[in-house]
Design a protein around this motif. Sequence first.
Motif, mmCIF file in Angstrom:
data_model
loop_
_atom_site.group_PDB
_atom_site.id
_atom_site.type_symbol
_atom_site.label_atom_id
_atom_site.label_comp_id
_atom_site.label_asym_id
_atom_site.label_seq_id
_atom_site.Cartn_x
_atom_site.Cartn_y
_atom_site.Cartn_z
ATOM 1 N N ARG A 1 -13.934 25.961 25.939
ATOM 2 C CA ARG A 1 -13.434 26.640 27.142
ATOM 3 C C ARG A 1 -12.183 25.936 27.666
ATOM 4 O O ARG A 1 -11.191 26.594 28.034
ATOM 5 C CB ARG A 1 -14.531 26.639 28.210
ATOM 6 C CG ARG A 1 -14.158 27.397 29.472
ATOM 7 C CD ARG A 1 -15.289 27.398 30.481
ATOM 8 N NE ARG A 1 -16.462 28.076 29.962
ATOM 9 C CZ ARG A 1 -17.643 27.501 29.799
ATOM 10 N NH1 ARG A 1 -17.809 26.218 30.088
ATOM 11 N NH2 ARG A 1 -18.661 28.201 29.338
ATOM 12 N N ALA A 2 -12.206 24.604 27.677
ATOM 13 C CA ALA A 2 -11.048 23.847 28.153
ATOM 14 C C ALA A 2 -9.841 24.051 27.235
ATOM 15 O O ALA A 2 -8.703 24.184 27.703
ATOM 16 C CB ALA A 2 -11.395 22.366 28.253
ATOM 17 N N VAL B 1 -14.790 17.624 31.254
ATOM 18 C CA VAL B 1 -15.300 18.997 31.260
ATOM 19 C C VAL B 1 -16.815 18.916 31.227
ATOM 20 O O VAL B 1 -17.391 17.987 30.651
ATOM 21 C CB VAL B 1 -14.766 19.807 30.060
ATOM 22 C CG1 VAL B 1 -13.246 19.899 30.128
ATOM 23 C CG2 VAL B 1 -15.186 19.186 28.732
ATOM 24 N N ARG C 1 -9.514 36.605 27.803
ATOM 25 C CA ARG C 1 -8.312 36.878 27.013
ATOM 26 C C ARG C 1 -8.494 36.348 25.598
ATOM 27 O O ARG C 1 -9.004 35.240 25.392
ATOM 28 C CB ARG C 1 -7.101 36.218 27.666
ATOM 29 C CG ARG C 1 -6.729 36.770 29.030
ATOM 30 C CD ARG C 1 -5.483 36.089 29.565
ATOM 31 N NE ARG C 1 -4.317 36.364 28.717
ATOM 32 C CZ ARG C 1 -3.151 35.738 28.848
ATOM 33 N NH1 ARG C 1 -2.999 34.797 29.770
ATOM 34 N NH2 ARG C 1 -2.137 36.037 28.053
ATOM 35 N N GLY D 1 -3.627 28.601 27.520
ATOM 36 C CA GLY D 1 -3.159 29.700 28.347
ATOM 37 C C GLY D 1 -3.897 30.998 28.121
ATOM 38 O O GLY D 1 -3.427 32.059 28.551
ATOM 39 N N TYR D 2 -5.062 30.924 27.459
ATOM 40 C CA TYR D 2 -5.834 32.126 27.161
ATOM 41 C C TYR D 2 -7.303 31.934 27.555
ATOM 42 O O TYR D 2 -8.194 31.921 26.712
ATOM 43 C CB TYR D 2 -5.731 32.475 25.673
ATOM 44 C CG TYR D 2 -4.314 32.768 25.241
ATOM 45 C CD1 TYR D 2 -3.778 34.049 25.380
ATOM 46 C CD2 TYR D 2 -3.508 31.759 24.714
ATOM 47 C CE1 TYR D 2 -2.469 34.323 25.001
ATOM 48 C CE2 TYR D 2 -2.204 32.024 24.334
ATOM 49 C CZ TYR D 2 -1.689 33.298 24.483
ATOM 50 O OH TYR D 2 -0.391 33.559 24.118
ATOM 51 N N PRO D 3 -7.563 31.791 28.857
ATOM 52 C CA PRO D 3 -8.961 31.643 29.284
ATOM 53 C C PRO D 3 -9.746 32.920 29.018
ATOM 54 O O PRO D 3 -9.175 34.007 28.938
ATOM 55 C CB PRO D 3 -8.837 31.367 30.782
ATOM 56 C CG PRO D 3 -7.547 32.016 31.181
ATOM 57 C CD PRO D 3 -6.635 31.848 30.002
ATOM 58 N N HIS D 4 -11.047 32.768 28.864
ATOM 59 C CA HIS D 4 -11.927 33.920 28.680
ATOM 60 C C HIS D 4 -11.752 34.890 29.854
ATOM 61 O O HIS D 4 -11.668 34.456 30.997
ATOM 62 C CB HIS D 4 -13.375 33.435 28.593
ATOM 63 C CG HIS D 4 -14.369 34.541 28.503
ATOM 64 N ND1 HIS D 4 -14.498 35.327 27.384
ATOM 65 C CD2 HIS D 4 -15.273 35.002 29.403
ATOM 66 C CE1 HIS D 4 -15.453 36.219 27.600
ATOM 67 N NE2 HIS D 4 -15.933 36.036 28.809
ATOM 68 N N ARG E 1 -9.135 26.677 25.433
ATOM 69 C CA ARG E 1 -8.593 28.020 25.680
ATOM 70 C C ARG E 1 -7.742 28.036 26.948
ATOM 71 O O ARG E 1 -6.658 28.629 27.004
ATOM 72 C CB ARG E 1 -9.739 29.027 25.838
ATOM 73 C CG ARG E 1 -10.454 29.394 24.556
ATOM 74 C CD ARG E 1 -11.676 30.270 24.882
ATOM 75 N NE ARG E 1 -11.619 31.539 24.187
ATOM 76 C CZ ARG E 1 -10.966 32.600 24.606
ATOM 77 N NH1 ARG E 1 -10.286 32.553 25.721
ATOM 78 N NH2 ARG E 1 -10.976 33.716 23.914
ATOM 79 N N GLU E 2 -8.240 27.359 27.993
ATOM 80 C CA GLU E 2 -7.506 27.326 29.254
ATOM 81 C C GLU E 2 -6.173 26.603 29.094
ATOM 82 O O GLU E 2 -5.146 27.046 29.621
ATOM 83 C CB GLU E 2 -8.360 26.663 30.333
ATOM 84 C CG GLU E 2 -9.577 27.475 30.739
ATOM 85 C CD GLU E 2 -10.512 26.723 31.659
ATOM 86 O OE1 GLU E 2 -10.255 25.523 31.909
ATOM 87 O OE2 GLU E 2 -11.502 27.319 32.128
ATOM 88 N N LEU E 3 -6.190 25.494 28.367
ATOM 89 C CA LEU E 3 -4.960 24.734 28.163
ATOM 90 C C LEU E 3 -3.967 25.498 27.296
ATOM 91 O O LEU E 3 -2.746 25.355 27.462
ATOM 92 C CB LEU E 3 -5.287 23.369 27.543
ATOM 93 C CG LEU E 3 -6.012 22.383 28.474
ATOM 94 C CD1 LEU E 3 -6.494 21.170 27.695
ATOM 95 C CD2 LEU E 3 -5.090 21.942 29.610
#
Length: 313
Positions: free
Chosen positions: A125-126, A77, A137, A132-135, A128-130
């Motif tokens: 950020r990574a 990342v 959300r 399942g709640y990316p910014h 959150r994405e993993l």
Amino acid sequence: MTTHNPAAPDPGPALRLLSLGAGVQSTTVLLLACEGEIPRFDAALFADTGWEPRAVYANLERLTAHAENHGIPVRRVSAGNIRTDALDPKHRFVSMPLHTLNPDGSRGLARRQCTSEYKIIPLKRAARELLGYPHPRRVPRGVYAEQAIGISTDEIGRARDSGLRFLHNVFPLLDLGFDRARCVDFLAERGFGNTVKSACVGCPFHGNAGWRWVRDHDPQGWAEAVEFDRAIRHGYPRASTQGHELRGRYFLHRSCIPLDHVDLDAPPKTTRHLRLLTSAPTPDDDSDPDGCSPWSCRSGQQVADAGTGERAA
């Protein structure tokens, strides 16, 4: 009458992550997971500043293949290349803890935000994405990832929480009683004895020992650091182009001497005992103090989640 409902039990982490610096301690943690000595990670995240020693990148490539053979994906990342960003007058301001020599002869240290911007924020950020709640959300309360940090027992004072509800830091080496020396032995036994300390090539927190290592083992990195040191002598290009008044001169080496003029081979004038009594390294100190590992940097604590303001409860 209202009946109090006890809090629901912790369901446990939705993910297990490793903050991988590809240095001695975090490499040890990853290999322990590969061997089943600690729980397997769903992913290992390497926050790439773009200016690590070539030996670190070589170790990362080897670790990536080794870990993926054991079912652990390694993911890079990044927020960009810290060296090129800092020298780009069109790029937003990059704040590194440069050493300053003020007009009155006093010395100081510039503000430090690089750890947060180039390591902590990309890792959050990574995660959150993993999850399942990316910014933008919002991560629901109770949903979190467990993030392993490579802090050994001799660094226990650096162990800190993430400051975020959705990211809980854990420290496997502390649980196992591993100090750095034991990590070094562990790696040597598994063919990873050449693992080096992870830190940006041009990190101003290098002591003479760290700068000597760059000079002697990474000639290209040394040339880049010398060039960078000259380029920031009167401040970052971004600040200059915007007409900001700059006071003093800026240096990578704590002595406030141009990097290629510092006698890095001179023996330190202070003894270890005296160094332990001082609150800050002296200009001729040979030690290589703790750098900017994510989650162990004071400046990175309680940093709001990017764009949401989420913090720990």
